[in-house]
Design an enzyme around this catalytic site. Structure first.
Site, PDB file in Angstrom:
ATOM      1  N   ARG A  26       0.125  -2.356   7.890  1.00  0.00           N
ATOM      2  CA  ARG A  26       0.823  -1.344   8.676  1.00  0.00           C
ATOM      3  C   ARG A  26       1.558  -1.858   9.904  1.00  0.00           C
ATOM      4  O   ARG A  26       2.622  -1.315  10.221  1.00  0.00           O
ATOM      5  CB  ARG A  26      -0.159  -0.214   9.014  1.00  0.00           C
ATOM      6  CG  ARG A  26      -0.458   0.647   7.779  1.00  0.00           C
ATOM      7  CD  ARG A  26      -1.705   1.476   7.932  1.00  0.00           C
ATOM      8  NE  ARG A  26      -2.911   0.656   7.920  1.00  0.00           N
ATOM      9  CZ  ARG A  26      -4.140   1.129   8.010  1.00  0.00           C
ATOM     10  NH1 ARG A  26      -4.321   2.428   8.146  1.00  0.00           N
ATOM     11  NH2 ARG A  26      -5.180   0.316   7.976  1.00  0.00           N
ATOM     12  N   HIS A  50     -16.176  -4.402  -8.838  1.00  0.00           N
ATOM     13  CA  HIS A  50     -17.587  -4.264  -8.444  1.00  0.00           C
ATOM     14  C   HIS A  50     -18.294  -3.522  -9.570  1.00  0.00           C
ATOM     15  O   HIS A  50     -18.254  -2.292  -9.639  1.00  0.00           O
ATOM     16  CB  HIS A  50     -17.682  -3.476  -7.130  1.00  0.00           C
ATOM     17  CG  HIS A  50     -19.020  -3.561  -6.484  1.00  0.00           C
ATOM     18  ND1 HIS A  50     -19.368  -2.833  -5.378  1.00  0.00           N
ATOM     19  CD2 HIS A  50     -20.109  -4.294  -6.788  1.00  0.00           C
ATOM     20  CE1 HIS A  50     -20.611  -3.118  -5.026  1.00  0.00           C
ATOM     21  NE2 HIS A  50     -21.086  -3.999  -5.875  1.00  0.00           N
ATOM     22  N   ASP A  51     -18.949  -4.280 -10.468  1.00  0.00           N
ATOM     23  CA  ASP A  51     -19.578  -3.634 -11.627  1.00  0.00           C
ATOM     24  C   ASP A  51     -20.568  -4.627 -12.233  1.00  0.00           C
ATOM     25  O   ASP A  51     -20.818  -5.693 -11.652  1.00  0.00           O
ATOM     26  CB  ASP A  51     -18.470  -3.227 -12.627  1.00  0.00           C
ATOM     27  CG  ASP A  51     -18.837  -1.968 -13.408  1.00  0.00           C
ATOM     28  OD1 ASP A  51     -20.003  -1.895 -13.879  1.00  0.00           O
ATOM     29  OD2 ASP A  51     -17.989  -1.076 -13.555  1.00  0.00           O
ATOM     30  N   ASP A  94       0.848  -1.195   0.000  1.00  0.00           N
ATOM     31  CA  ASP A  94       0.000   0.000   0.000  1.00  0.00           C
ATOM     32  C   ASP A  94       0.878   1.238   0.000  1.00  0.00           C
ATOM     33  O   ASP A  94       0.998   1.948   1.013  1.00  0.00           O
ATOM     34  CB  ASP A  94      -0.946  -0.024   1.215  1.00  0.00           C
ATOM     35  CG  ASP A  94      -2.028  -1.075   1.076  1.00  0.00           C
ATOM     36  OD1 ASP A  94      -2.369  -1.438  -0.077  1.00  0.00           O
ATOM     37  OD2 ASP A  94      -2.552  -1.548   2.108  1.00  0.00           O
ATOM     38  N   LYS A 123     -10.564  -5.456  -6.183  1.00  0.00           N
ATOM     39  CA  LYS A 123     -11.945  -5.398  -5.666  1.00  0.00           C
ATOM     40  C   LYS A 123     -12.954  -4.954  -6.723  1.00  0.00           C
ATOM     41  O   LYS A 123     -13.627  -3.930  -6.567  1.00  0.00           O
ATOM     42  CB  LYS A 123     -12.028  -4.457  -4.462  1.00  0.00           C
ATOM     43  CG  LYS A 123     -11.245  -4.929  -3.260  1.00  0.00           C
ATOM     44  CD  LYS A 123     -11.571  -4.094  -2.029  1.00  0.00           C
ATOM     45  CE  LYS A 123     -10.857  -4.579  -0.795  1.00  0.00           C
ATOM     46  NZ  LYS A 123      -9.400  -4.465  -0.826  1.00  0.00           N
ATOM     47  N   THR A 145     -13.505  -5.060   6.370  1.00  0.00           N
ATOM     48  CA  THR A 145     -13.133  -5.092   7.791  1.00  0.00           C
ATOM     49  C   THR A 145     -13.120  -3.695   8.419  1.00  0.00           C
ATOM     50  O   THR A 145     -12.981  -3.563   9.635  1.00  0.00           O
ATOM     51  CB  THR A 145     -11.742  -5.723   7.976  1.00  0.00           C
ATOM     52  OG1 THR A 145     -10.809  -4.982   7.181  1.00  0.00           O
ATOM     53  CG2 THR A 145     -11.723  -7.173   7.553  1.00  0.00           C
ATOM     54  N   ASP A 175      -5.386  -7.306  -5.733  1.00  0.00           N
ATOM     55  CA  ASP A 175      -6.600  -6.931  -4.980  1.00  0.00           C
ATOM     56  C   ASP A 175      -7.184  -5.636  -5.550  1.00  0.00           C
ATOM     57  O   ASP A 175      -6.943  -4.558  -5.026  1.00  0.00           O
ATOM     58  CB  ASP A 175      -6.208  -6.768  -3.503  1.00  0.00           C
ATOM     59  CG  ASP A 175      -7.363  -6.278  -2.653  1.00  0.00           C
ATOM     60  OD1 ASP A 175      -8.520  -6.590  -2.984  1.00  0.00           O
ATOM     61  OD2 ASP A 175      -7.098  -5.582  -1.654  1.00  0.00           O
ATOM     62  N   LYS A 192       0.666  -8.322  -1.748  1.00  0.00           N
ATOM     63  CA  LYS A 192      -0.619  -7.861  -2.304  1.00  0.00           C
ATOM     64  C   LYS A 192      -0.398  -6.544  -3.052  1.00  0.00           C
ATOM     65  O   LYS A 192       0.198  -5.617  -2.513  1.00  0.00           O
ATOM     66  CB  LYS A 192      -1.638  -7.659  -1.188  1.00  0.00           C
ATOM     67  CG  LYS A 192      -3.004  -7.185  -1.698  1.00  0.00           C
ATOM     68  CD  LYS A 192      -4.070  -7.328  -0.629  1.00  0.00           C
ATOM     69  CE  LYS A 192      -4.184  -6.131   0.277  1.00  0.00           C
ATOM     70  NZ  LYS A 192      -5.037  -5.059  -0.260  1.00  0.00           N
TER      71      LYS A 192
HETATM   72  O1  LIG Z   1      -9.236  -7.185   0.239  1.00  0.00           O
HETATM   73  C1  LIG Z   1      -8.499  -6.824   1.164  1.00  0.00           C
HETATM   74  O2  LIG Z   1      -7.326  -7.171   1.182  1.00  0.00           O
HETATM   75  C2  LIG Z   1      -9.099  -6.084   2.278  1.00  0.00           C
HETATM   76  C3  LIG Z   1     -10.425  -6.338   2.563  1.00  0.00           C
HETATM   77  C4  LIG Z   1     -10.994  -5.843   3.751  1.00  0.00           C
HETATM   78  O3  LIG Z   1     -12.152  -6.098   4.074  1.00  0.00           O
HETATM   79  N1  LIG Z   1     -10.215  -5.086   4.567  1.00  0.00           N
HETATM   80  C5  LIG Z   1      -8.912  -4.768   4.276  1.00  0.00           C
HETATM   81  O4  LIG Z   1      -8.257  -4.097   5.089  1.00  0.00           O
HETATM   82  N2  LIG Z   1      -8.360  -5.232   3.100  1.00  0.00           N
HETATM   83  C6  LIG Z   1      -6.979  -4.847   2.729  1.00  0.00           C
HETATM   84  O5  LIG Z   1      -6.071  -5.367   3.694  1.00  0.00           O
HETATM   85  C7  LIG Z   1      -5.017  -4.442   3.938  1.00  0.00           C
HETATM   86  C8  LIG Z   1      -5.000  -4.132   5.408  1.00  0.00           C
HETATM   87  O6  LIG Z   1      -3.926  -3.318   5.715  1.00  0.00           O
HETATM   88  P1  LIG Z   1      -3.568  -2.926   7.208  1.00  0.00           P
HETATM   89  O7  LIG Z   1      -4.829  -2.354   7.813  1.00  0.00           O
HETATM   90  O8  LIG Z   1      -2.479  -1.917   7.054  1.00  0.00           O
HETATM   91  O9  LIG Z   1      -3.135  -4.203   7.905  1.00  0.00           O
HETATM   92  C9  LIG Z   1      -5.274  -3.227   3.051  1.00  0.00           C
HETATM   93  O10 LIG Z   1      -4.459  -3.366   1.902  1.00  0.00           O
HETATM   94  C10 LIG Z   1      -6.728  -3.341   2.645  1.00  0.00           C
HETATM   95  O11 LIG Z   1      -6.964  -2.901   1.336  1.00  0.00           O
END
Ligand SMILES: O=C(O)c1cc(=O)[nH]c(=O)n1[C@@H]1O[C@H](COP(=O)(O)O)[C@@H](O)[C@H]1O
Length: 237
Positions: A212, A62-63, A10, A60, A120, A58, A31
């Site tokens: 993170r 949606h369409d 990220d 995601k 999440t 990833d 990822k």
């Molecule tokens: O698809 C995902 O990876 C994802 C889905 C979800 O519901 N929640 C979620 O946090 N993620 C991804 O998981 C990673 C979480 O990162 P941290 O919160 O830094 O651990 C990010 O890259 C989000 O895009």
């Protein structure tokens, strides 16, 4: 244990992504998400493949079914390991996406399409009061996972809070990827439904996505090792 942890890139540029990949040679599964792909394009996938890393693409999707299928066909041609779509795109879109992946796999690859159930970052409260979903959050996440399975997908993304129930219902071969993972020593940030790495693995996750707590640590390598040790300790206890 380290092959069960997926670390998200990220970051805003290919240069910073490469710096992170090279700083964490022990990470085998990375990822590539929206920020990096939108800013820098697909070259990072080649960079990871040259280093023999596994890849979770990833984006995601949606369409409508036709658009999602086209995007999935293109994603499958990259030869990545995991690809995401939102379950709320609906059954026709999920089925079209799965068929597109099967028809467009890069030689030697076997990409799994996995569906986002409930992000999440959403709480039970926001699901009810902002999104107006009348089901309880765990029940809704289960419905979305079952929709994904019925549509022929290989797995789902859920928080560790729902993973035990999804594992029981969807079976041992269904890939369950859990973000929302936080060691006790890390900041929760914008995540809402979190558990520690050890708890999440014990609950039934196939893979954990942990960003993170590793990438923003003073010593990312040490943070990664500490998490691997915590998972190891939880699985033997
Ligand atoms: O698809 C995902 O990876 C994802 C889905 C979800 O519901 N929640 C979620 O946090 N993620 C991804 O998981 C990673 C979480 O990162 P941290 O919160 O830094 O651990 C990010 O890259 C989000 O895009």
């Amino acid at each position: 244990m380290n092959d069960r942890i997926i670390v998200p890139l990220d970051v805003p540029s290919e240069e910073s992504a490469i710096a992170l990949i090279d700083r964490l040679p022990q990470v085998t599964f990375w990822k590539v998400g929206l920020e990096l792909f939108v800013s820098s394009g697909s070259n990072i996938l080649k960079v990871l493949q040259e280093r023999e890393k596994r890849i979770f693409l990833d984006l995601k999707f949606h369409d409508i079914p036709n658009t999602v299928a086209g995007a999935c066909a293109a994603a499958a041609r990259y030869g990545v390991d995991l690809i995401t779509v939102h379950a709320t795109a609906g059954k026709a879109a999920l089925q079209a996406a799965q068929s597109a992946i099967e028809a467009n796999k890069a030689p030697g690859s076997d990409p799994k399409l996995i569906a986002i159930t409930v992000l999440t970052s959403l709480s039970a409260r926001s699901l009810a009061f902002e999104l107006k979903i009348p089901l309880e959050l765990p029940e809704y996440a289960l419905e979305m996972a079952m929709l994904a399975k019925e549509s022929g997908l290989g797995g789902a993304v859920c928080s560790p809070h729902e993973v035990t129930q999804l594992r029981e219902v969807c079976g041992k071969d269904f890939v369950l990827v859990c973000p929302g993972v936080r060691p006790a020593w890390a900041a929760v940030g914008d995540q809402q439904r979190v558990m520690t790495p050890g708890q999440a693995m014990k609950a039934g996750a196939t893979y954990l996505v942990i960003g993170r707590p590793i990438t923003a640590a003073d010593d990312p390598g040490a943070a990664f090792e500490r998490i691997c040790e915590e998972i190891e300790a939880a699985s033997v206890s």
